[in-house]
Motif scaffolding. Sequence first.
Motif, PDB file in Angstrom:
ATOM      1  N   TYR A  14       0.810  -1.230   0.000  1.00  0.00           N
ATOM      2  CA  TYR A  14       0.000   0.000   0.000  1.00  0.00           C
ATOM      3  C   TYR A  14       0.840   1.276   0.000  1.00  0.00           C
ATOM      4  CZ  TYR A  14      -3.730  -3.254   1.328  1.00  0.00           C
ATOM      5  OH  TYR A  14      -4.608  -4.302   1.363  1.00  0.00           O
ATOM      6  N   GLY A  15       2.122   1.155  -0.351  1.00  0.00           N
ATOM      7  CA  GLY A  15       2.990   2.329  -0.301  1.00  0.00           C
ATOM      8  C   GLY A  15       3.372   2.700   1.112  1.00  0.00           C
ATOM      9  N   SER A  16       3.308   1.715   2.008  1.00  0.00           N
ATOM     10  CA  SER A  16       3.498   1.979   3.436  1.00  0.00           C
ATOM     11  C   SER A  16       4.739   1.276   3.984  1.00  0.00           C
ATOM     12  CB  SER A  16       2.256   1.502   4.203  1.00  0.00           C
ATOM     13  OG  SER A  16       2.463   1.611   5.593  1.00  0.00           O
ATOM     14  N   ARG A  17       5.500   2.033   4.736  1.00  0.00           N
ATOM     15  CA  ARG A  17       6.624   1.466   5.474  1.00  0.00           C
ATOM     16  C   ARG A  17       6.209   1.218   6.933  1.00  0.00           C
ATOM     17  NH1 ARG A  17      11.794   2.223   3.672  1.00  0.00           N
ATOM     18  NH2 ARG A  17      11.061   3.981   2.397  1.00  0.00           N
ATOM     19  N   LYS A  18       5.331   2.098   7.417  1.00  0.00           N
ATOM     20  CA  LYS A  18       4.801   2.020   8.765  1.00  0.00           C
ATOM     21  C   LYS A  18       3.283   1.974   8.677  1.00  0.00           C
ATOM     22  CE  LYS A  18       4.708   4.672  13.115  1.00  0.00           C
ATOM     23  NZ  LYS A  18       5.113   5.960  13.746  1.00  0.00           N
ATOM     24  N   LYS A  19       2.658   1.060   9.392  1.00  0.00           N
ATOM     25  CA  LYS A  19       1.216   0.847   9.271  1.00  0.00           C
ATOM     26  C   LYS A  19       0.444   2.160   9.426  1.00  0.00           C
ATOM     27  CE  LYS A  19      -2.491  -2.233  10.719  1.00  0.00           C
ATOM     28  NZ  LYS A  19      -2.898  -3.381  11.571  1.00  0.00           N
ATOM     29  N   ASN A  20      -0.485   2.352   8.475  1.00  0.00           N
ATOM     30  CA  ASN A  20      -1.380   3.521   8.438  1.00  0.00           C
ATOM     31  C   ASN A  20      -0.707   4.817   8.005  1.00  0.00           C
ATOM     32  OD1 ASN A  20      -3.669   1.999   9.245  1.00  0.00           O
ATOM     33  ND2 ASN A  20      -3.011   2.160  11.393  1.00  0.00           N
ATOM     34  N   TYR A  21       0.552   4.733   7.592  1.00  0.00           N
ATOM     35  CA  TYR A  21       1.263   5.893   7.058  1.00  0.00           C
ATOM     36  C   TYR A  21       1.784   5.534   5.661  1.00  0.00           C
ATOM     37  CZ  TYR A  21       0.988   7.833  11.736  1.00  0.00           C
ATOM     38  OH  TYR A  21       0.519   8.323  12.943  1.00  0.00           O
ATOM     39  N   ASN A  22       1.313   6.259   4.652  1.00  0.00           N
ATOM     40  CA  ASN A  22       1.585   5.891   3.264  1.00  0.00           C
ATOM     41  C   ASN A  22       2.403   6.968   2.567  1.00  0.00           C
ATOM     42  OD1 ASN A  22      -1.314   5.053   4.203  1.00  0.00           O
ATOM     43  ND2 ASN A  22      -0.624   3.462   2.812  1.00  0.00           N
ATOM     44  N   GLU A  23       3.613   6.607   2.180  1.00  0.00           N
ATOM     45  CA  GLU A  23       4.503   7.579   1.530  1.00  0.00           C
ATOM     46  C   GLU A  23       4.437   7.513   0.012  1.00  0.00           C
ATOM     47  OE1 GLU A  23       8.888   5.884   1.688  1.00  0.00           O
ATOM     48  OE2 GLU A  23       7.895   5.590   3.628  1.00  0.00           O
ATOM     49  N   LEU A  24       3.928   6.385  -0.545  1.00  0.00           N
ATOM     50  CA  LEU A  24       3.784   6.226  -1.988  1.00  0.00           C
ATOM     51  C   LEU A  24       2.376   5.743  -2.322  1.00  0.00           C
ATOM     52  CD1 LEU A  24       7.130   4.333  -2.790  1.00  0.00           C
ATOM     53  CD2 LEU A  24       6.663   6.758  -3.192  1.00  0.00           C
ATOM     54  N   LYS A  25       1.951   5.946  -3.557  1.00  0.00           N
ATOM     55  CA  LYS A  25       0.692   5.375  -4.029  1.00  0.00           C
ATOM     56  C   LYS A  25       0.968   3.925  -4.413  1.00  0.00           C
ATOM     57  CE  LYS A  25      -0.971   9.836  -5.707  1.00  0.00           C
ATOM     58  NZ  LYS A  25      -1.275  10.659  -6.910  1.00  0.00           N
ATOM     59  N   GLY A  26       0.792   3.046  -3.446  1.00  0.00           N
ATOM     60  CA  GLY A  26       1.230   1.669  -3.604  1.00  0.00           C
ATOM     61  C   GLY A  26       0.142   0.694  -4.019  1.00  0.00           C
ATOM     62  N   PHE A  27       0.417  -0.575  -3.773  1.00  0.00           N
ATOM     63  CA  PHE A  27      -0.440  -1.673  -4.196  1.00  0.00           C
ATOM     64  C   PHE A  27      -0.519  -2.687  -3.060  1.00  0.00           C
ATOM     65  CE2 PHE A  27       2.366   0.021  -7.403  1.00  0.00           C
ATOM     66  CZ  PHE A  27       1.478   0.513  -8.333  1.00  0.00           C
ATOM     67  N   ASN A  28      -1.346  -3.684  -3.242  1.00  0.00           N
ATOM     68  CA  ASN A  28      -1.394  -4.811  -2.312  1.00  0.00           C
ATOM     69  C   ASN A  28      -0.915  -6.039  -3.062  1.00  0.00           C
ATOM     70  OD1 ASN A  28      -1.902  -6.757  -0.412  1.00  0.00           O
ATOM     71  ND2 ASN A  28      -4.118  -6.691  -0.629  1.00  0.00           N
ATOM     72  N   SER A  29       0.325  -6.397  -2.866  1.00  0.00           N
ATOM     73  CA  SER A  29       0.915  -7.536  -3.569  1.00  0.00           C
ATOM     74  C   SER A  29       1.934  -8.194  -2.656  1.00  0.00           C
ATOM     75  CB  SER A  29       1.576  -7.074  -4.871  1.00  0.00           C
ATOM     76  OG  SER A  29       2.128  -8.173  -5.563  1.00  0.00           O
ATOM     77  N   ARG A  30       1.451  -9.141  -1.842  1.00  0.00           N
ATOM     78  CA  ARG A  30       2.327  -9.721  -0.815  1.00  0.00           C
ATOM     79  C   ARG A  30       2.281 -11.243  -0.878  1.00  0.00           C
ATOM     80  NH1 ARG A  30      -0.580  -5.896   3.628  1.00  0.00           N
ATOM     81  NH2 ARG A  30      -2.237  -7.336   3.026  1.00  0.00           N
TER      82      ARG A  30
END
Length: 360
Positions: A213-229
């Motif tokens: 989700y563009g997140s390094r820390k939960k609930n904080y998003n630095e990029l417009k990411g994806f869900n691919s885990r």
Amino acid sequence: MIEFLNLNKVNSIYEKEIKESLDRVIASGQYVLGQELKLFEEEFATYCGVSQTIGVGNGLEALYLALTAYSFPEGSEIIVPANTYIATILAISQCGYQPVLVEPLLETYNLDPEAIEKKITAKTKGILAVHLYGQLCDMARIKAIADHHGLKVIEDASQAHGASSSAGKAGALGDVGCFSFYPTKNLGCLGDGGAVVTADKELADKIRVLRNYGSRKKNYNELKGFNSRLDEIQSAILRIKLRYLDRDNQQRIALGESYCQNIRNPKIHLPLYRGKENVFHLFPIRTKDRTSLKSYLLDKGIESAIHYPLPPHKQQAYREFNDMFLPITEKIHQEILSLPLNIALTKEELLYIVEVLNDF
């Protein structure tokens, strides 16, 4: 009937260990981004000879995330083999880049380095090299061309887990390597899965953020990411099968070599055999009588498959390419036929297949 592939037979070899790993993951209560993924990423990085592995949802997303992480300008051109599976090309399109289809060498089914040179323009930013059917590309020449023109080399190693040359293993021969762990692969899980491998720590860090989700820390998003885990269950299964990958590949190579040595029908063109440079994800033969041969094999109790019946430039999804004339690619797609080759195939079955082929 000799089946083209029976995944139940293939996976029964690891059944006890897989069941134990499932019990371990279920009991852990941790099913996404947990310890199994962390360990698999470390183990697969070591296996490939790189410092970084990022487990993702599947092979297409591995390619997409790697290309996205480079942040090339929209409309940038990415050179790609015209005869690859369409997922490779889809990843380029989905990033807003332009796929530039290049003919393969008929001998290897992989990118022709000389053809690459002719397609490079001011907009070219990368070369997406596909190790098709398990055979390594000529990565030394491709990398030299890329370095000369300042281009990135992205490997689609989804059919070549463990293939190696003196320079290293598939996935570690360019700037970044992408894998699928679809169940039919040489290293396959029991669902969808994929990974990106690289020695570039900064690139790997960006892909890790993008996949979550563009997140390094939960609930904080630095990029417009994806869900691919890559999930914990598939990671645990892959850890088991990774331990046996070299052994399983050696068995594939032995079967492929046996086919090459014993099929003597002049109507049949055999794939190139180069030791560990070809781990025989598939054993593709070519013949002008494909329809007749496929029917003949089935009548004799042998399943075969076509990889792939329609090239990407003739697909409805790529209407803009439909008028392209790519004679080598079209010849391959018209003549290719894959024979059974997997770790559950017995020597007796292989020799029967050879006998039937030689009588065709």
